[in-house]
Design an enzyme around this catalytic site. Sequence first.
Site, PDB file in Angstrom:
ATOM      1  N   SER A   1     -19.584  -2.218  12.077  1.00 53.17           N
ATOM      2  CA  SER A   1     -20.060  -0.912  12.565  1.00 53.17           C
ATOM      3  C   SER A   1     -20.428  -0.992  14.033  1.00 53.17           C
ATOM      4  O   SER A   1     -21.473  -0.494  14.462  1.00 53.17           O
ATOM      5  CB  SER A   1     -21.284  -0.441  11.757  1.00 53.17           C
ATOM      6  OG  SER A   1     -20.999  -0.426  10.393  1.00 53.17           O
ATOM      7  N   ARG A   2     -19.549  -1.612  14.808  1.00 54.72           N
ATOM      8  CA  ARG A   2     -19.887  -1.848  16.205  1.00 54.72           C
ATOM      9  C   ARG A   2     -19.045  -1.076  17.195  1.00 54.72           C
ATOM     10  O   ARG A   2     -19.398  -0.986  18.370  1.00 54.72           O
ATOM     11  CB  ARG A   2     -19.759  -3.350  16.513  1.00 54.72           C
ATOM     12  CG  ARG A   2     -18.335  -3.883  16.375  1.00 54.72           C
ATOM     13  CD  ARG A   2     -18.231  -5.314  16.880  1.00 54.72           C
ATOM     14  NE  ARG A   2     -18.523  -5.380  18.307  1.00 54.72           N
ATOM     15  CZ  ARG A   2     -17.630  -5.182  19.257  1.00 54.72           C
ATOM     16  NH1 ARG A   2     -16.376  -4.908  18.952  1.00 54.72           N
ATOM     17  NH2 ARG A   2     -17.989  -5.243  20.519  1.00 54.72           N
TER      18      ARG A   2
ATOM     19  N   GLU B   1     -20.442   1.211   7.720  1.00 50.97           N
ATOM     20  CA  GLU B   1     -20.729   0.322   6.581  1.00 50.97           C
ATOM     21  C   GLU B   1     -21.919   0.687   5.711  1.00 50.97           C
ATOM     22  O   GLU B   1     -21.855   0.517   4.485  1.00 50.97           O
ATOM     23  CB  GLU B   1     -20.967  -1.100   7.108  1.00 50.97           C
ATOM     24  CG  GLU B   1     -19.731  -1.741   7.698  1.00 50.97           C
ATOM     25  CD  GLU B   1     -20.090  -3.047   8.357  1.00 50.97           C
ATOM     26  OE1 GLU B   1     -19.759  -4.100   7.791  1.00 50.97           O
ATOM     27  OE2 GLU B   1     -20.740  -3.014   9.423  1.00 50.97           O
TER      28      GLU B   1
ATOM     29  N   VAL C   1     -21.743   3.638  11.964  1.00 47.01           N
ATOM     30  CA  VAL C   1     -21.710   4.407  10.714  1.00 47.01           C
ATOM     31  C   VAL C   1     -20.770   3.888   9.645  1.00 47.01           C
ATOM     32  O   VAL C   1     -20.787   4.393   8.529  1.00 47.01           O
ATOM     33  CB  VAL C   1     -21.327   5.892  10.968  1.00 47.01           C
ATOM     34  CG1 VAL C   1     -22.349   6.563  11.852  1.00 47.01           C
ATOM     35  CG2 VAL C   1     -19.929   6.020  11.518  1.00 47.01           C
TER      36      VAL C   1
ATOM     37  N   GLY D   1      -9.705   6.360  13.654  1.00 50.72           N
ATOM     38  CA  GLY D   1      -9.898   7.451  14.603  1.00 50.72           C
ATOM     39  C   GLY D   1     -10.740   7.099  15.815  1.00 50.72           C
ATOM     40  O   GLY D   1     -11.128   7.985  16.563  1.00 50.72           O
TER      41      GLY D   1
ATOM     42  N   THR E   1     -17.812   2.191  17.787  1.00 49.61           N
ATOM     43  CA  THR E   1     -18.235   3.393  18.504  1.00 49.61           C
ATOM     44  C   THR E   1     -19.460   3.087  19.357  1.00 49.61           C
ATOM     45  O   THR E   1     -19.631   3.644  20.445  1.00 49.61           O
ATOM     46  CB  THR E   1     -18.534   4.529  17.497  1.00 49.61           C
ATOM     47  OG1 THR E   1     -17.449   4.625  16.584  1.00 49.61           O
ATOM     48  CG2 THR E   1     -18.706   5.858  18.206  1.00 49.61           C
TER      49      THR E   1
END
Lengths: 290, 753, 158
Positions: free
Chosen positions: B528-529, B716, B714, B489, B531
């Site tokens: 987690s990079r 991981e 967010v 998403g 966004t």
Amino acid sequence: MSEMRYEAPSTLKAAVALLAEAKGPARVLAGGTDLLIQMRSKRVEPELLVDIKNIAEMRSIAVEGGRFRFGAAVSGMELLEHEAFAKAWPGVIDGVKLIGSVQVRGRATVGGNLCNASPAADSVPPLIAAGAMVSIIGPNGRREARVEDVVTGPGKTSLAKGEIVVSFELPERAAHSGDAYLRFIPRSEMDIAVVGTGVNLTLDGKGVCSAARVSLGAVAERALLVPEAAAALIGTKVDAAALERLAAAASAACRPIDDKRGTKEFRIKVAGVMVRRTAEIALARAKGNR
Amino acid sequence: MDAPIKTENKKLKVVGTRPLRPDGIAKVTGLARFGADFSLPGMLCGKILRSPHAHARIRSIDTSKAQALPGVKAVMTAADLPDQKFEYVGRGRADVNFWHATRNIMAREKALYEGHAVAAVAAVNKSIAEQALGLIEVDYEVLPHVIDVDAAMQPDAPLLFEDMITRDVQPPPVKPSNISKRNELNLGDVAAGFASADEVVEMSFKTKPVHQGYIEPQACLARFDADGQAELWASSQGHFVIRAATAKLLGMNIGNLRVHPAEIGGGFGGKNAPAIEPVALVLARKSGHPVKIVLSREEVFKSCGPAAGSSMTVKIGVTKDGKIVAAEGVFKFQAGAFPTSPVMNGCMTAFSPYDIANVRSIGYDVVSNRPKTTAYRAPGSQIAAFAAESVVDMAAAKLGVDPLEFRLKNIAKPGARTVGGAKHMHEGFAQTIQAMMKHPAYSAPLGKNQGRGVASGYWFNNAGESSAALHINEDGSVLLSTGSADLSGTRASMAMMAAETLGIEYDQVRSIVADTGSIGFSHLAAGSRTTYATGIAVVNVCKKVIEQLCARAAMMWDIKVEDVVWEDGCAKRADKSGEVLTLKAIAAKRAATGGPIGAELSVNAGGHAPGFSTEMCDVEVDPETGQVKVLRFVVAQDVGRAIHPSYVEGQMQGSASQGIGWALNEEYVYDKSGRLENPGFLDYRIPVASDLPHIDTILVEVPNPNHPYGVKGVGEVNFVPSIAAVANAVSHAVGRRMNDLPLSPHKILRAMR
Amino acid sequence: MAKHHVTATVNGDAVEFLCDTQQSLLDVLRDELGLTGTKEGCSTGDCGACTVTVDGRPVCSCLVLGVEAAGKSIQTIEGMASGSKLHPLQRKFLEHAALQCGYCTPGILMSARALLERNPDPTEEEVRLWLAGNLCRCTGFHKIIDAVLDAASEMRKG
């Protein structure tokens, strides 16, 4: 370069002839939910598939003189949806309900579940406990056999070349009878049974068990009928002491293997636990029945 | 690295809402195209021949009979790939060695695991391709194998590499071993720390290897034209990284390879590196036709990097008043057939939630005869956290303190040092613990045979290189493109940040993922990079385009550009005369004011905040069978700011279910010859719908001041403590410490006797 | 050996195709009919990504042979919407963010629709048990369950 033939006969006679005359390996194709997987992994390499789903007698569910008879090619879902059958034999339904998933049950058949001859098949212990018979047709005509005599070992049946299981027949249901099947699996659904236990019992007017059959799955090379376990219940009110003896007899009858699904030790122990719980459900159903 | 950006403080209109994702309709109607859904004319079917042996020398491979089979258009072995220099490159905790990488793609001297690719064919259909595989003759010399990490470390263990000398040991060992590397991190003085402790708690742990379990097997379509230009349609977590790695493996210029990002059916780190792409390209080159390769589920389990199995010992020293004064961990991880496992990640994160003056972490990266490990969602940290958080739990119990209070008392605050050397710089950890303590689930009463477990976890998160392009279309509508693969998403989140920055409606922004030929470099959608870093690129490019729009408006009004402001999606006159120019109006006049309106830019973002999460699990154990039922699961996470709260919640819920699976049922089962007994979803047991409860999520928002919208990665960190939360719950339900994963029923039954 | 010539109905349209005995219905849908919305996840009937309905029954198309589809009425994900009008389940999945990677989604939608056709008011447990044959690795099922129950509620209102 496909060498595999596919035939879909519409009569039993034609199906038997195809199988009996097959030169190379041939397989009955019912639900296909075991066979297709085995074909893909090359565990079996048939040259002929005989699809029996067009044969009317193999697809029907009927009551004959108080006895249920259903075709070996009736799908799991069709059997589950048959209200009268489900009411009479909830234990058999317990087993069928646990085969695979909704999608698998949409295709898988009880005939296939039996003849695939996995010791862990879920519909087999409750059918054995119910005292079900199978009607077999072959080159030499028809014969009847007890369900517990069909499977001889993992992947092996007592069927001769050309023989097909046509239908299952269950005995008339006595009053105050109940059956049940439970299995142990690590998740909540989808696993192959680590232990499967089927109990069928009848109570007399005073609530004493007058008849019982107990069958265990996944704890031997095939599903077992365990008379000693049944004997622990017969003549009792299926009280705590009887259930203890039942559990012990069931554990004693196990001759399981260690495999990726469970250890010997675990299966033996849990067989006792599950058979006790199964008997409790069968008892409750027997008491609830007219 | 770019300078940090101040967080916007104005009221947000789009960020924080829950609009529908732009790729949603395609995904619910079957139109979305994943790796296996592409076709080209003349396409061939590619299939890979794999070693049936866990360890074997390859004496020879004869492909002549396969080559001669009618319908076979190409055959390849490792001889068709250039060899690579033996050299470890990159950060210590994630170094790469292409000498190993090329051998993992296709074996050379040895087959090092069952499933190791040894040859491949491309044929006109699947059936002929499979037949051709059967005609390839490989002469194997079967060797003894070793799989378990402790067994692989024994002095007499069979060696995968006869010349492997453990790195980072001084003096270097004389004898070769299966230990690729040893790392040791120190903070303070652990000996003194333990000496000053009132209580010391120590435990050893073992975990089995597991797989990421993505439902989509690897698949790609490759074309390689005679002039050296090649194209790939592949699902991956980063088409630029795949392009670079694949080009290197083929010995070709990056510029000659164009990678199109297919939709990806799950990755979790397992699709960060090429697996089949080099094979498909070589077959396409040799045959002169496009080649499609789709792996079977069995191949995925047998060859596509899983997570490490481990053997660990953790020791914690505490004072009477509940302060952790020393912590030590020894972490031994299976790397699989080739180095590098994420053991160093485990070493660096295990104790990092806490402010501990004295810490030592020792890690061993050990090769063994199974597929090379790849990343799995905060790789290595959840394994180490299982051990560390179990011992933290034991310490709390020994002191008679509530396990959340105990963690809160020791929580790391900005300024605290980590054993890896970095200092903590962000708030948010304590807030997740406090939020959990307040959650009604935490005070829900427990019944018989039920147990509650809590755990906290830390993860570095990441930033780095991303590119974004924004174009104002001729009618004033907006096209946003980035190079970040969209796993769950992020196209929507990017569009939301763009809409917010531009001051327009979400639906006015169309957000796409561009291929490697259409946008600048973007690093993996991992760590987690996305966004965070791609978000910064998006916001920055929007600001750049706003400058252009203001300049165009100034021209149209014939005023100075300083007298134009951008507000509510329009150019407005600073003198507040009321005149506005919409995007549509400005776009209509673009030719006269300078031409197409748009910009692309790239960032190398920094200033990311780490992730922190605190989780709670309630279980009920059947004391007669050992079966575990998960009753409740709550995830509290500091998310910085949730751009799209539904997607953030989804990450937390997904991690919880993966943690439950890892803790209770998932494991690779090997037979005596090192062959995998459960290469399928029947006996590799991931949680099904009826295994899981609803998973409550608490989104704690302590914005990261370095991101325009306060984002913290967010994806991981919510995985890090999830296994420990389950294991702690089961331990409490059972009344014994469960230290051997997975917590299968027979182990639980044994523990309850 | 000649291929089988099969005629069937797919999403209401008459189709005909050629297939080998071994080709599954999944292979046929994807490779012969170009309907790639149905996904392959495991080919052993364990993941449900290939779920379609055959004569109204949800099945794993990887466990049905192409030749067995003769004369049957098959529904795939491509036929779930009516033109541009999404089925309530499809809409609710989007509203609830009940998909992340989207790979399991076609199979889950097909299964869920079959459930609601038979049981318009299922409990949460009934939904979870019905969907046990559809694996999802991304979502933890939380939002999927919410979406199915919400769609059921909307559909009951008519």
